[in-house]
Scaffold this motif. Structure first.
Motif, PDB file in Angstrom:
ATOM      1  N   LYS A 220       0.888  -1.175   0.000  1.00 37.18           N
ATOM      2  CA  LYS A 220       0.000   0.000   0.000  1.00 37.18           C
ATOM      3  C   LYS A 220       0.916   1.212   0.000  1.00 37.18           C
ATOM      4  N   LEU A 221       0.978   1.921  -1.122  1.00 33.92           N
ATOM      5  CA  LEU A 221       2.008   2.940  -1.302  1.00 33.92           C
ATOM      6  C   LEU A 221       1.419   4.301  -1.658  1.00 33.92           C
ATOM      7  N   PRO A 222       2.112   5.374  -1.241  1.00 33.35           N
ATOM      8  CA  PRO A 222       1.669   6.721  -1.604  1.00 33.35           C
ATOM      9  C   PRO A 222       2.011   7.032  -3.057  1.00 33.35           C
ATOM     10  N   VAL A 223       1.255   7.942  -3.630  1.00 29.61           N
ATOM     11  CA  VAL A 223       1.577   8.428  -4.971  1.00 29.61           C
ATOM     12  C   VAL A 223       2.526   9.605  -4.816  1.00 29.61           C
ATOM     13  N   VAL A 224       3.733   9.443  -5.336  1.00 32.22           N
ATOM     14  CA  VAL A 224       4.781  10.464  -5.203  1.00 32.22           C
ATOM     15  C   VAL A 224       5.355  10.749  -6.586  1.00 32.22           C
TER      16      VAL A 224
END
Length: 293
Positions: A220-224
């Motif tokens: 589950k990863l942030p959008v960067v």
């Protein structure tokens, strides 16, 4: 929604007081579904912040104070047929299952809520929520863990050990282990996540190495920035998180671009969709669904 045990919030309280066993019965009677089906993508709404004492949304410090308001918003989101399911803590999930809102939905439980927002021990984020056993007993699809890594905080290693043990326990039950890793540090006493591409990449490598098997691990990863480079760091199925809402148009545009990348299998978004600036939850959810589908 179908087969609700409770038709009002007052009835939930009455059931909890007079017949608490009805909660487990509702979980057993619920219509379940496999995690992946159809186009293989997932649109999940998230609501596990309150149990960590994080009740703010943007500039609204008490936005999530009302459980009834949060449940109203979650039910609106889950009523959209393009929404596959929900991630939340056990208290919220039990409310939703009693209301019949989880029929034929993917359900992820939230494991570690011990790292209370603003606490001195925030990064010693112990497992105080659901367990692999409870997740399996309720016939959910998996469990989610937050793994914030601060190289200057000794509490980090306890969190990593707990996450590794939870990954193994979920895998033994054949359930997804949803891992949310960050490189974090304290700035003026507050925990801040490093959202630079290289920091996210490092957190992915550390996180996906936890546990004795990665067979059931999802990220589950942030959008960067430079998400194409970030996603080259993993072969794990990945859902993109929304974070605290800022500019919704900017957020939606960044999600849409990132959803085209290999390994990305959808969105798992909470406050941005549940508490949009105009409070039109249905419209915000519909916009996100169109991107995923």
């Amino acid at each position: 929604m179908s087969n609700p045990v409770c038709r009002s919030y007052a009835e939930i309280t009455e059931v909890r007081a007079a017949d608490p066993a009805a909660v487990a019965t509702a979980w057993q009677n619920r219509t379940t579904r496999p995690t992946v089906r159809g186009d293989g993508n997932l649109m999940i709404v998230a609501a596990d912040h309150p149990a960590r004492g994080a009740l703010a949304v943007g500039s609204r410090p008490t936005a999530m104070n009302s459980r009834i308001d949060l449940l109203d918003r979650l039910r609106t989101a889950l009523a959209d047929p393009g929404v596959d399911g929900v991630l939340a803590t056990s208290d919220i999930l039990d409310d939703l299952v009693l209301l019949g809102a989880l029929e034929d939905k993917v359900v992820f439980s939230s494991f570690n809520r011990g790292g209370l927002a603003g606490a001195a021990f925030e990064l010693d984020d112990r497992m105080t929520g659901a367990t692999a056993a409870s997740t399996a007993a309720a016939k959910m699809n998996g469990g989610k863990m937050l793994c914030r890594i601060d190289l200057d905080d000794p509490g980090t290693v306890s969190t990593m050990v707990a996450c590794a043990q939870a990954i193994d326990a979920l895998a033994a039950a054949g359930l997804i282990a949803m891992l949310e890793p960050f490189l974090s540090t304290r700035v003026d006493g507050k925990v801040r996540n490093d959202l630079s591409p290289d920091a996210v990449i490092k957190s992915v490598h550390i996180g996906q190495g936890l546990g004795s098997t990665s067979a059931y691990t999802w990220m589950k990863l942030p959008v960067v920035p430079e998400m194409d480079r970030v996603m080259e760091s993993t072969t794990m199925p990945t859902l993109l998180l929304g974070g605290d809402p800022t500019d919704p148009d900017e957020a939606f545009a960044s999600w849409e671009k990132a959803l085209t990348l290999p390994s990305v299998r959808g969105l798992i978004v909470g406050r941005t969709l549940l508490y949009p600036a105009d409070d039109d939850v249905a419209s915000a959810v519909a916009t996100a669904v169109k991107m995923v589908r």
